[in-house]
Design a protein around this motif. Structure first.
Motif, short mmCIF file in Angstrom:
data_model
loop_
_atom_site.label_atom_id
_atom_site.label_comp_id
_atom_site.label_asym_id
_atom_site.label_seq_id
_atom_site.Cartn_x
_atom_site.Cartn_y
_atom_site.Cartn_z
N ARG A 1 0.57 -0.82 0.14
CA ARG A 1 0.46 0.54 0.00
C ARG A 1 0.95 1.01 -0.49
O ARG A 1 1.77 1.29 0.14
N GLY A 2 0.58 1.81 -0.43
CA GLY A 2 0.79 3.78 -0.71
C GLY A 2 2.15 3.16 -2.18
O GLY A 2 2.95 4.43 -1.68
N LEU A 3 3.01 2.46 -1.87
CA LEU A 3 4.03 2.08 -3.26
C LEU A 3 3.48 2.36 -4.25
O LEU A 3 2.24 1.66 -4.94
N SER A 4 3.98 3.14 -5.66
CA SER A 4 3.89 2.76 -6.60
C SER A 4 4.67 1.89 -7.69
O SER A 4 5.43 1.70 -6.88
N CYS A 5 4.36 2.33 -9.17
CA CYS A 5 5.10 0.86 -9.79
C CYS A 5 6.66 1.07 -9.79
O CYS A 5 6.59 2.61 -9.70
N PRO A 6 7.23 0.80 -9.97
CA PRO A 6 6.84 -0.40 -10.46
C PRO A 6 7.07 -1.88 -8.82
O PRO A 6 6.70 -3.08 -8.48
N GLN A 7 7.11 -1.24 -8.00
CA GLN A 7 7.53 -1.63 -6.63
C GLN A 7 6.57 -3.06 -5.84
O GLN A 7 6.84 -3.92 -4.79
N ASP A 48 -3.41 -0.42 -2.72
CA ASP A 48 -4.58 0.87 -2.73
C ASP A 48 -4.61 1.85 -4.07
O ASP A 48 -5.26 2.49 -4.22
N THR A 49 -4.07 0.81 -5.45
CA THR A 49 -5.03 1.92 -6.85
C THR A 49 -4.63 0.18 -7.24
O THR A 49 -4.26 -0.61 -6.75
N THR A 56 -4.33 0.84 -10.83
CA THR A 56 -3.27 0.38 -11.03
C THR A 56 -2.61 -1.06 -10.98
O THR A 56 -1.95 -2.19 -10.89
N ARG A 85 -7.34 8.61 -6.82
CA ARG A 85 -6.97 8.44 -5.35
C ARG A 85 -5.98 9.76 -4.27
O ARG A 85 -5.09 9.09 -5.30
N GLY A 121 9.72 5.65 -0.56
CA GLY A 121 8.51 5.03 0.24
C GLY A 121 7.01 5.48 0.14
O GLY A 121 6.81 6.05 -1.31
N ARG A 122 6.70 5.27 0.78
CA ARG A 122 5.08 4.90 0.19
C ARG A 122 4.52 6.53 0.57
O ARG A 122 4.67 7.37 1.47
N ALA A 123 3.54 6.51 -0.56
CA ALA A 123 2.57 7.86 -0.06
C ALA A 123 1.33 8.02 0.30
O ALA A 123 1.02 6.41 1.24
N ARG A 159 -3.21 3.49 -18.54
CA ARG A 159 -1.59 3.49 -17.64
C ARG A 159 -1.17 3.33 -18.20
O ARG A 159 0.29 2.58 -18.51
N ARG A 172 10.85 -0.50 -19.44
CA ARG A 172 11.25 -0.64 -18.13
C ARG A 172 10.91 -2.06 -17.07
O ARG A 172 11.28 -3.15 -17.12
#
Lengths: 72, 364
Positions: free
Chosen positions: A8-14, A36-37, A39, B84, B151-153, B222, B230
């Motif tokens: 959660r809270g991480l964006s791709c590609p994580q 949480d998205t 995508t 979001r 890090g996280r959002a 997307r 990548r």
């Protein structure tokens, strides 16, 4: 035995990297991935399928998704 | 249960790539500069010029395509309940990455979108740029494999996600209040180019509508030109890559049909043939995009979805464009700018430092 990946809270590609790491660790045949998205949900599902795993279930709780993937 | 997202399928992303390719080439037919139907870096640079953040007279115009990208994505995100609002994943780092991504792109004279369009128009120099882009993204994937992570959002107020979309609405309002006046380089607070690429543009409404459509479709699919490369390098996944290839093919065919295909290395529109610096500029841009998680287009679409970190990257790019022209970092058809080479080297060092130092255990 299932394990959890919290992306959660991480964006791709994580989220995908974390899921693939867990798959490659080979310690489990079922993984729950929290994202949480939309995508990330799509990307994780796509990556799991490409590894020969199947998406068993996707549950939605507010803005969060839990994707349960299972070794095929 | 939601309706299945058809644009996230293989044919969905290919369709979106084809759409962008055709309409980007057509925008050139309608007045946009050569091989620049849609160039996110160039167009944000033109916006910086129109606002007077730099005073390069030939690149000043509030590009409606950029406004459309953000607002089209916003509309799609709301319609499909994907808005979001989120932020807080190392915004200052993203700002710096945005600035150096722009500096690198303006040494090559184009972002990945324009590299594709330049290739589709027959500009051989684009090959060097694309190779540099791939190399930069490859370096980025090495960092990703080593645990690089900003890090996280965090979830934030809905209104916080509206900041960049509202800035875009503001820019649109400025163009409507202060429209271009023939023969004048200034209208109200806005600067307009009298000649050069900034003076070449499709009609405002056409640009805006195409921008909105691309923003909408790209949010759904997307679409990402950096992610295309990548994901292939990292996972051997071809999903996004198919969209990127579809863009090139569609633009190429459209160019052939409307007579815009002119193969060669010299005399190409808004391009130079200093191969090493075309390569190195895009290496810098590719690395910065990879470290920030998206190509410049994708950063605009994410901003429309409420991603405040992507919005900071966009602002970083606009400020980077101002530095590029104020400091003589940007190239011109004559070749690299007086300090372009130094800027690329500094940018690469900064990006490498970011890659080496910002690792985080994923469960931290």
């Amino acid at each position: 035995m299932s394990t959890k990946v919290d992306a959660r809270g991480l964006s791709c590609p994580q989220p995908v990297l974390m899921t693939l790491d867990e798959i490659k660790a080979g310690k489990t045949d079922e993984i729950e991935v929290l994202v949480d998205t939309e995508t990330s949900k799509e990307n994780v599902s796509r990556a799991a399928t490409s590894q020969g795993w199947e998406v068993k279930n996707v549950s939605e709780d507010g803005d969060e998704y839990t994707i349960t993937i299972k070794k095929g | 249960m939601r309706i299945k997202n058809v644009f996230a399928t293989r044919w969905g992303i290919i369709g979106v790539g084809l759409f962008i390719g055709v309409f980007a080439a057509l925008l050139q037919k309608f007045g946009n500069p050569g091989n620049m139907g849609v160039c996110v870096a160039c167009f944000e640079r033109d916006i910086a010029g129109a606002l007077g953040l730099h005073r390069a007279g030939v690149v000043q115009y509030i590009r409606p395509e950029i406004i459309g990208f953000v607002l089209g994505a916003l509309i799609a995100a709301y319609l499909f309940k994907e808005y979001r609002p989120r932020l807080g994943s190392a915004p200052i780092v993203r700002f710096v990455l945005g600035a150096f991504a722009m500096i690198g792109a303006l040494v090559f004279l184009g972002c990945p979108w324009r590299a594709a369009l330049r290739l589709a128009g027959g500009d051989g120099n684009a090959i060097l740029g694309l190779l540099g882009l791939i190399f930069g993204i490859w370096i980025g994937t090495l960092f990703l494999k080593k645990g690089y992570n900003l890090g996280r959002a965090q979830t934030t107020h809905a209104a916080a996600g509206w900041v960049l979309p509202l800035i875009m609405v503001g820019l649109l309002a400025l163009v409507i209040i202060f429209p271009q006046v023939d023969g004048q380089d200034k209208s109200g607070v806005l600067f307009y180019s009298q000649k050069g690429p900034g003076a070449m543009h499709a009609p405002l409404l056409v640009s805006l509508i195409v921008g909105l459509a691309i923003g909408f479709l790209a949010q759904r699919s997307r679409f990402c030109t950096m992610g295309a490369i990548r994901d292939f390098v990292l996972f051997r996944q071809t999903h996004l890559l198919l969209g990127f290839i579809a863009l090139v093919v569609a633009a190429f065919v459209t160019n052939l049909i409307v007579g815009q295909f002119h193969p060669g290395f010299t005399g190409q529109p808004v391009a130079h043939d200093m191969h090493v610096w075309n390569f190195a500029g895009m290496t810098l841009a590719g690395l910065a995009f990879a470290l920030a998680g998206g190509c410049p287009g994708r950063q605009l679409f994410l901003s429309g979805e409420g991603d405040g970190d992507a919005a900071v990257f966009v602002l970083g790019m606009i400020v980077g464009a101002a530095f590029s022209h104020n400091f003589g970092l940007a190239s011109s058809p004559k070749g690299v700018g007086p300090y372009g080479i130094e800027a690329v080297i500094i940018g690469l060092i900064v990006c490498l430092l970011i890659g080496f130092t910002m690792r985080k255990r994923s469960n931290a």
